[in-house]
Design a protein around this motif. Structure first.
Motif, mmCIF file in Angstrom:
data_model
loop_
_atom_site.group_PDB
_atom_site.id
_atom_site.type_symbol
_atom_site.label_atom_id
_atom_site.label_comp_id
_atom_site.label_asym_id
_atom_site.label_seq_id
_atom_site.Cartn_x
_atom_site.Cartn_y
_atom_site.Cartn_z
ATOM 1 N N GLY A 124 0.814 -1.214 0.000
ATOM 2 C CA GLY A 124 0.000 0.000 0.000
ATOM 3 C C GLY A 124 0.848 1.265 0.000
ATOM 4 N N SER A 125 1.963 1.198 -0.697
ATOM 5 C CA SER A 125 2.942 2.289 -0.708
ATOM 6 C C SER A 125 2.538 3.433 -1.632
ATOM 7 N N THR A 126 3.071 4.605 -1.333
ATOM 8 C CA THR A 126 3.025 5.727 -2.260
ATOM 9 C C THR A 126 4.209 5.580 -3.208
ATOM 10 N N VAL A 127 3.953 5.754 -4.491
ATOM 11 C CA VAL A 127 5.006 5.667 -5.496
ATOM 12 C C VAL A 127 5.394 7.082 -5.907
ATOM 13 N N HIS A 128 6.686 7.345 -5.896
ATOM 14 C CA HIS A 128 7.213 8.642 -6.324
ATOM 15 C C HIS A 128 7.947 8.438 -7.644
ATOM 16 N N ALA A 129 7.434 9.041 -8.712
ATOM 17 C CA ALA A 129 8.076 8.975 -10.029
ATOM 18 C C ALA A 129 8.952 10.220 -10.173
ATOM 19 N N LEU A 130 10.228 10.018 -10.388
ATOM 20 C CA LEU A 130 11.176 11.131 -10.478
ATOM 21 C C LEU A 130 11.873 11.124 -11.828
ATOM 22 N N TYR A 131 11.763 12.244 -12.534
ATOM 23 C CA TYR A 131 12.480 12.442 -13.791
ATOM 24 C C TYR A 131 13.528 13.522 -13.537
ATOM 25 N N VAL A 132 14.768 13.216 -13.850
ATOM 26 C CA VAL A 132 15.849 14.181 -13.665
ATOM 27 C C VAL A 132 16.326 14.656 -15.025
ATOM 28 N N ILE A 133 16.244 15.943 -15.237
ATOM 29 C CA ILE A 133 16.787 16.522 -16.468
ATOM 30 C C ILE A 133 18.290 16.638 -16.265
ATOM 31 N N ASP A 134 19.020 15.877 -17.027
ATOM 32 C CA ASP A 134 20.475 15.841 -16.914
ATOM 33 C C ASP A 134 21.035 17.108 -17.546
ATOM 34 N N VAL A 135 21.366 18.071 -16.703
ATOM 35 C CA VAL A 135 21.819 19.370 -17.230
ATOM 36 C C VAL A 135 23.151 19.270 -17.955
ATOM 37 N N ASP A 136 23.967 18.306 -17.585
ATOM 38 C CA ASP A 136 25.231 18.140 -18.308
ATOM 39 C C ASP A 136 24.976 17.653 -19.726
ATOM 40 N N ALA A 137 24.073 16.709 -19.880
ATOM 41 C CA ALA A 137 23.751 16.180 -21.209
ATOM 42 C C ALA A 137 23.011 17.212 -22.042
ATOM 43 N N THR A 138 22.095 17.957 -21.429
ATOM 44 C CA THR A 138 21.328 18.935 -22.190
ATOM 45 C C THR A 138 22.157 20.157 -22.555
ATOM 46 N N SER A 139 23.228 20.396 -21.838
ATOM 47 C CA SER A 139 24.024 21.584 -22.140
ATOM 48 C C SER A 139 24.631 21.517 -23.538
ATOM 49 N N TYR A 140 24.761 20.309 -24.086
ATOM 50 C CA TYR A 140 25.292 20.171 -25.437
ATOM 51 C C TYR A 140 24.282 20.576 -26.498
ATOM 52 N N SER A 141 23.010 20.324 -26.230
ATOM 53 C CA SER A 141 21.988 20.626 -27.232
ATOM 54 C C SER A 141 21.291 21.966 -26.980
ATOM 55 N N LEU A 142 21.347 22.448 -25.757
ATOM 56 C CA LEU A 142 20.731 23.731 -25.427
ATOM 57 C C LEU A 142 21.829 24.729 -25.097
ATOM 58 N N GLY A 143 21.517 25.973 -25.180
ATOM 59 C CA GLY A 143 22.477 26.999 -24.801
ATOM 60 C C GLY A 143 22.589 27.114 -23.290
ATOM 61 N N THR A 144 23.648 27.772 -22.831
ATOM 62 C CA THR A 144 23.859 27.906 -21.388
ATOM 63 C C THR A 144 22.732 28.682 -20.716
ATOM 64 N N GLU A 145 22.149 29.646 -21.428
ATOM 65 C CA GLU A 145 21.037 30.401 -20.847
ATOM 66 C C GLU A 145 19.839 29.484 -20.597
ATOM 67 N N GLN A 146 19.554 28.607 -21.552
ATOM 68 C CA GLN A 146 18.439 27.674 -21.371
ATOM 69 C C GLN A 146 18.719 26.677 -20.247
ATOM 70 N N VAL A 147 19.941 26.203 -20.155
ATOM 71 C CA VAL A 147 20.307 25.276 -19.088
ATOM 72 C C VAL A 147 20.163 25.966 -17.734
ATOM 73 N N ASP A 148 20.585 27.216 -17.645
ATOM 74 C CA ASP A 148 20.426 27.970 -16.393
ATOM 75 C C ASP A 148 18.954 28.116 -16.027
ATOM 76 N N ARG A 149 18.097 28.341 -17.015
ATOM 77 C CA ARG A 149 16.648 28.446 -16.753
ATOM 78 C C ARG A 149 16.091 27.121 -16.243
ATOM 79 N N ILE A 150 16.564 26.025 -16.799
ATOM 80 C CA ILE A 150 16.138 24.699 -16.333
ATOM 81 C C ILE A 150 16.574 24.494 -14.883
ATOM 82 N N ARG A 151 17.828 24.834 -14.586
ATOM 83 C CA ARG A 151 18.333 24.682 -13.213
ATOM 84 C C ARG A 151 17.519 25.506 -12.222
ATOM 85 N N GLN A 152 16.995 26.632 -12.680
ATOM 86 C CA GLN A 152 16.198 27.505 -11.812
ATOM 87 C C GLN A 152 14.748 27.039 -11.714
#
Length: 154
Positions: free
Chosen positions: A30-58
């Motif tokens: 009877g547990s609560t399930v927590h689904a967690l998705y982590v946006i890998d900012v290191d991986a996305t930094s290659y396809s997105l600009g640093t400004e977009q990565v900073d917005r994601i981090r925020q």
């Protein structure tokens, strides 16, 4: 025994196999399930600009509809399966280095068990375990159930 089960997901097939295991265990306790998705900012930094990565981090994910859609699809899959079994699900999306973000989530929440795939969407498959799974195993004191994608085929 297991009131809160964490399922880190990247939406991969292996992560979906882990969801099946987590749902089975959560149904028994009877547990609560927590689904967690982590946006890998290191991986996305290659396809997105640093400004977009900073917005994601925020936490400004709504400004990145493609990133948000991928996260929502992955956690939504967990929520859909869990709701079919009458389980409570909480969906979470965060940004950072995946293993660290998972560890932080565990520390900040009352997690009793982590259920995760042996490897995810990385371009290169590890022979034994994916690097995120390996880091989580090494850096947490919680029980971690590692599910192999090939396990379902057996």
């Amino acid at each position: 025994m297991y009131e809160h089960i964490l399922v880190p997901t990247d939406g991969s097939e292996t992560a979906e196999y882990a969801v099946d295991q987590a749902i089975d265990i959560a149904s028994k306790y009877g547990s609560t399930v927590h689904a967690l998705y982590v946006i890998d900012v290191d991986a996305t930094s290659y396809s997105l600009g640093t400004e977009q990565v900073d917005r994601i981090r925020q936490g400004h994910l709504d400004e990145m509809p493609e990133v948000r859609a991928e996260a929502d699809e992955a956690t939504g899959y967990v929520a859909d399966i869990a709701s079919e079994h009458g389980l409570t699900v909480e969906e979470h999306v965060t940004a950072g280095e995946p293993a660290r973000a998972i560890r932080k989530f565990v520390e900040d929440n009352d997690i009793d068990l982590i259920v995760m795939g042996s490897h995810g969407r990385s371009g290169l498959s590890r022979v034994i375990l994916g690097s995120v799974t390996e880091k989580v195993l090494r850096r947490t004191r919680l029980p971690v159930l590692v599910v192999d994608a090939h396990e379902k085929d057996a």
